[in-house]
Write an enzyme that holds these catalytic residues in place. Structure first.
Site, PDB file in Angstrom:
ATOM      1  N   CYS A 274       3.373   3.562   9.021  1.00  0.00           N
ATOM      2  CA  CYS A 274       3.504   4.850   8.341  1.00  0.00           C
ATOM      3  C   CYS A 274       4.101   5.893   9.286  1.00  0.00           C
ATOM      4  O   CYS A 274       3.608   6.067  10.402  1.00  0.00           O
ATOM      5  CB  CYS A 274       2.145   5.317   7.836  1.00  0.00           C
ATOM      6  SG  CYS A 274       2.237   6.872   6.919  1.00  0.00           S
TER       7      CYS A 274
ATOM      8  N   ARG B  90       8.088   0.310  -4.061  1.00  0.00           N
ATOM      9  CA  ARG B  90       8.531   1.232  -5.115  1.00  0.00           C
ATOM     10  C   ARG B  90       9.020   0.525  -6.375  1.00  0.00           C
ATOM     11  O   ARG B  90       8.800   1.018  -7.483  1.00  0.00           O
ATOM     12  CB  ARG B  90       9.609   2.164  -4.550  1.00  0.00           C
ATOM     13  CG  ARG B  90       9.025   3.256  -3.646  1.00  0.00           C
ATOM     14  CD  ARG B  90      10.097   3.972  -2.858  1.00  0.00           C
ATOM     15  NE  ARG B  90      10.704   3.091  -1.864  1.00  0.00           N
ATOM     16  CZ  ARG B  90      11.838   3.376  -1.226  1.00  0.00           C
ATOM     17  NH1 ARG B  90      12.478   4.494  -1.498  1.00  0.00           N
ATOM     18  NH2 ARG B  90      12.311   2.545  -0.315  1.00  0.00           N
TER      19      ARG B  90
ATOM     20  N   LYS C  39       0.624  -4.673   9.299  1.00  0.00           N
ATOM     21  CA  LYS C  39       1.842  -4.240   8.599  1.00  0.00           C
ATOM     22  C   LYS C  39       2.577  -3.289   9.530  1.00  0.00           C
ATOM     23  O   LYS C  39       2.035  -2.245   9.902  1.00  0.00           O
ATOM     24  CB  LYS C  39       1.528  -3.558   7.276  1.00  0.00           C
ATOM     25  CG  LYS C  39       2.789  -3.232   6.468  1.00  0.00           C
ATOM     26  CD  LYS C  39       2.447  -2.681   5.084  1.00  0.00           C
ATOM     27  CE  LYS C  39       3.702  -2.563   4.218  1.00  0.00           C
ATOM     28  NZ  LYS C  39       4.672  -1.576   4.726  1.00  0.00           N
TER      29      LYS C  39
ATOM     30  N   PRO D 106       0.854  -1.190   0.000  1.00  0.00           N
ATOM     31  CA  PRO D 106       0.000   0.000   0.000  1.00  0.00           C
ATOM     32  C   PRO D 106       0.886   1.234   0.000  1.00  0.00           C
ATOM     33  O   PRO D 106       1.786   1.356   0.832  1.00  0.00           O
ATOM     34  CB  PRO D 106      -0.786  -0.130   1.320  1.00  0.00           C
ATOM     35  CG  PRO D 106       0.054  -1.005   2.186  1.00  0.00           C
ATOM     36  CD  PRO D 106       0.828  -1.916   1.280  1.00  0.00           C
ATOM     37  N   MET D 107       0.664   2.143  -0.958  1.00  0.00           N
ATOM     38  CA  MET D 107       1.492   3.344  -1.072  1.00  0.00           C
ATOM     39  C   MET D 107       0.593   4.559  -1.264  1.00  0.00           C
ATOM     40  O   MET D 107      -0.165   4.628  -2.240  1.00  0.00           O
ATOM     41  CB  MET D 107       2.483   3.207  -2.229  1.00  0.00           C
ATOM     42  CG  MET D 107       3.549   2.143  -1.985  1.00  0.00           C
ATOM     43  SD  MET D 107       4.631   1.856  -3.418  1.00  0.00           S
ATOM     44  CE  MET D 107       3.580   0.789  -4.425  1.00  0.00           C
TER      45      MET D 107
ATOM     46  N   ASN E  52       9.060  -6.906   3.813  1.00  0.00           N
ATOM     47  CA  ASN E  52       8.873  -5.708   2.998  1.00  0.00           C
ATOM     48  C   ASN E  52      10.034  -4.755   3.261  1.00  0.00           C
ATOM     49  O   ASN E  52      10.637  -4.787   4.324  1.00  0.00           O
ATOM     50  CB  ASN E  52       7.530  -5.050   3.358  1.00  0.00           C
ATOM     51  CG  ASN E  52       7.332  -3.684   2.736  1.00  0.00           C
ATOM     52  OD1 ASN E  52       7.068  -2.712   3.448  1.00  0.00           O
ATOM     53  ND2 ASN E  52       7.463  -3.572   1.436  1.00  0.00           N
ATOM     54  N   GLY E  53      10.331  -3.921   2.275  1.00  0.00           N
ATOM     55  CA  GLY E  53      11.336  -2.881   2.476  1.00  0.00           C
ATOM     56  C   GLY E  53      12.547  -3.042   1.585  1.00  0.00           C
ATOM     57  O   GLY E  53      13.363  -3.929   1.795  1.00  0.00           O
TER      58      GLY E  53
ATOM     59  N   GLN F 233      -6.366  -1.487   3.578  1.00  0.00           N
ATOM     60  CA  GLN F 233      -5.500  -1.099   4.689  1.00  0.00           C
ATOM     61  C   GLN F 233      -6.114   0.068   5.444  1.00  0.00           C
ATOM     62  O   GLN F 233      -6.481   1.082   4.854  1.00  0.00           O
ATOM     63  CB  GLN F 233      -4.097  -0.705   4.247  1.00  0.00           C
ATOM     64  CG  GLN F 233      -3.195  -0.493   5.475  1.00  0.00           C
ATOM     65  CD  GLN F 233      -1.797  -0.018   5.167  1.00  0.00           C
ATOM     66  OE1 GLN F 233      -1.612   1.085   4.693  1.00  0.00           O
ATOM     67  NE2 GLN F 233      -0.811  -0.860   5.470  1.00  0.00           N
TER      68      GLN F 233
END
Length: 339
Positions: A96, A230, A135, A13-14, A207-208, A66
């Site tokens: 976030c 990304r 998350k 989710p971005m 993630n990351g 989310q």
């Protein structure tokens, strides 16, 4: 689909990126990846334009909602609405790092309040039948990640949560911008790998900073799933190999094939009054690294924002790519003859 398979590969989710148009584009490239909405606050879901915020195209499934929030009753109510809309999962954002999130007592700052997170997760789990997931980061500020990550996971596990998506960085809430928090804090993949080893009954998704499917495959030897953010957005063509490489089924979807699949959706949205640029902005990286990619981006960017822009813009951009690639092939053929 078994839970570990559902989470084997997902797209993060971005904010401002993974809207419904973006998700439909990504779905044209992979039928198996789990997609996520942008984070929606419980306040927005409960009191805002619910029909607009929660809308998604059936083609997006499986897609997860989310949420951002910390008040258990509000989380439960928002989760209930998400389930009613047909989302396949409800996820709580505990990662976030933006200022707005901190002031609202949700996002990464909740890493400091694992019991509150667990209370919210228990409330959501009691309210819906679809999976509820977390998350999170590995910690914030001066926390010891080896303590903070396990404390959050164990508290939520006691509340019935079995799936955790872990961004393998701390969030430094004092002194770094949200953008810097995506790059500056060092990645700690071994800690996420260790979490899976020591909590083998849980579904652990890493993630990351994962840059490619090669890197994703390497992590999948040590965790249940990988989430790309990304890299998936800026170079979406890599998603065309996800089903074949990571799920063992289907062929490769080429960028031009994805454009052909996306075109009917764009046509429907244009007929409903959606501006072309709202959809084509997510396509800019589709031909990244290929001949004609610059012309593709230029035509979509310049022509796509004009009043009344329609499918002819996408067709012109695709023709420019095709022409550049034909020219390259012709030159290669000529070079071969000359040799």
């Amino acid at each position: 689909m078994p839970e570990f398979q559902a989470h084997r590969f997902s797209i993060a989710p971005m904010m401002d990126w993974t809207d419904r148009h973006c998700r439909v584009l990504h779905r044209t490239l992979t039928g198996r990846a789990l997609l996520y909405t942008e984070m929606l606050t419980t306040g927005a879901v409960l009191h805002g334009d619910r029909a607009r915020l929660l809308a998604f195209d059936p083609a997006e499934q499986p897609v997860a909602l989310q949420l951002g929030g910390s008040e258990p009753a509000e989380l439960a109510a928002a989760a209930r609405l998400g389930e009613a809309e047909g989302y396949a999962e409800v996820n709580l954002n505990v990662g976030c790092p933006s200022d707005r999130v901190q002031s609202g007592r949700f996002g990464a700052c909740l890493m400091r309040e694992p019991e509150l997170v667990a209370e919210g997760m228990a409330a959501m789990a009691a309210a819906v039948k679809v999976p509820v997931t977390v998350k999170c980061r590995i910690g914030v500020d001066d926390q010891d990640p080896e303590e903070s990550l396990f404390a959050l996971v164990d508290a939520c596990t006691a509340a019935g949560v079995t799936t955790f998506i872990v961004h393998a960085r701390k969030a430094l809430l004092q002194g770094l911008s949200p953008k810097e928090n995506r790059d500056v804090p060092p990645l700690n993949y071994p800690l996420v790998h260790r979490l899976k080893r020591e909590r083998p009954g849980l579904t652990i998704v890493l993630n990351g900073g994962v840059p490619s499917l090669d890197a994703a495959e390497a992590h999948l030897a040590l965790v249940d799933g990988v989430m790309l953010g990304r890299a998936a957005y800026h170079t979406p063509a890599l998603l065309g190999d996800v089903d074949r490489r990571l799920f063992g089924g289907g062929g490769t979807v080429e960028p031009a094939g994805a454009v052909a699949r996306y075109r009917p959706y764009v046509a429907r949205q244009l007929a409903q009054g959606t501006h072309l640029a709202a959809m084509t902005r997510h396509m800019l990286g589709l031909f990244h690294g290929e001949r004609g990619a610059r012309a593709w981006r230029r035509i979509l960017t310049v022509e796509g924002v004009k009043p009344g822009a329609g499918l002819e813009v996408i067709d012109a951009a695709l023709a420019a790519v095709s022409g550049a690639q034909d020219e390259r092939r012709a030159r290669s053929l000529e070079a071969g003859k000359a040799a």
